[in-house]
Design an enzyme around this catalytic site. Sequence first.
Site, PDB file in Angstrom:
ATOM      1  N   ASP A 153      61.913 -16.034  10.914  1.00  0.00           N
ATOM      2  CA  ASP A 153      61.277 -15.588   9.671  1.00  0.00           C
ATOM      3  C   ASP A 153      62.326 -15.405   8.565  1.00  0.00           C
ATOM      4  OD1 ASP A 153      58.534 -15.496   9.623  1.00  0.00           O
ATOM      5  OD2 ASP A 153      58.379 -13.533  10.594  1.00  0.00           O
TER       6      ASP A 153
ATOM      7  N   LYS B  10      49.362 -20.303  13.599  1.00  0.00           N
ATOM      8  CA  LYS B  10      50.761 -20.676  13.839  1.00  0.00           C
ATOM      9  C   LYS B  10      50.880 -21.438  15.155  1.00  0.00           C
ATOM     10  CE  LYS B  10      52.600 -16.887  11.104  1.00  0.00           C
ATOM     11  NZ  LYS B  10      53.151 -15.527  11.053  1.00  0.00           N
TER      12      LYS B  10
ATOM     13  N   GLN C  42      54.863 -10.242  14.239  1.00  0.00           N
ATOM     14  CA  GLN C  42      53.802 -10.408  13.241  1.00  0.00           C
ATOM     15  C   GLN C  42      53.601  -9.102  12.462  1.00  0.00           C
ATOM     16  OE1 GLN C  42      52.241 -13.355  12.530  1.00  0.00           O
ATOM     17  NE2 GLN C  42      51.230 -12.277  10.851  1.00  0.00           N
TER      18      GLN C  42
END
Length: 280
Positions: free
Chosen positions: A118, A51, A95
């Site tokens: 997200d 990422k 995460q």
Amino acid sequence: MIIDGRAVAAQIRAELLSRTARFFENTGRRPTLAVVLIGDDPASAIYVRNKFKACAEAGIDSFDVRLPATVSTEEAEEEVRRLADKGTVDGILVQLPLPKHLDAERILAAIPTEKDVDGFSAQNIGALALGKRGTVACTPLGVMELLKRYNIGTCGKYAVVVGRSNIVGKPMALLLLNADATVTVCHSRTQNLKEECLKADILVAAAGRAGLITADMVKEGATVIDVGMNRAEGKLCGDVDFENVAKKAAFITPVPGGVGPMTVAMLLVNVCNAAEMRLK
Ligand code: NAD
């Protein structure tokens, strides 16, 4: 035709460069992503590294906050709140998966909606369900972007989504519904998976079961999107029997190189959107 997720993702990163440059001209800083990484799961560390590499290629700044696996839910929440208060942080992601003892829902809830890149928050999922503007989860958003860029229409099409998780299956079904498809969601308790899949003009497999979708379950000329990421005999593979299904499908995504790179690309888009929205 094999849908090339890697190429589309690279194109998206290149497109973002002009947006991030403009943001820099206006603010003197770049859109910024903060990642909270808890524990020492090696797969998570690799995902975060990928990422960050993608962020750099799109002109996005990124940094991580590493917390030990022994951290408490309260301490993790506190760290997320600290990032939430930082004016120079545009997007926050935690995460997943988290160590078992942590309350993931509570920690994620500490991310303010406007920094939830997200798209996992109740507000963002609610906005999607209502067909309103919000941040959408990166993986299903990436699937929609692939359909768009390959000119695969959804209006009036019969779409079948296999999987009903909150982060893939459900938002995928809502996006397709909002794009005027007729949508069926199948899951582990579905009785007639093959019959349902056979009706699909667009079939999205997101079950996490290697080899679940075989050629006899796919209509001639269908579009098959494989979200699955499984390890079989040490190799990464999707949910679809690619070799045989490819002979029947008009469009198909490979694993790797299909949906995976798009997930990261859409995260970058979400960070840019969040940064620009906050500026406004
Ligand atoms: P999950 O385990 O939370 O959900 C799986 C869903 O599939 C469930 O709703 C379950 O009911 C359904 N399912 C399981 N077995 C089934 C069966 N035999 N028949 C029909 N339905 C079945 O998983 P998830 O987080 O939604 O992820 C799904 C897959 O997508 C996983 O392989 C995951 O690794 C992958 N994934 C890929 C990306 C990417 O970027 N490519 C991103 C997220 C998830």
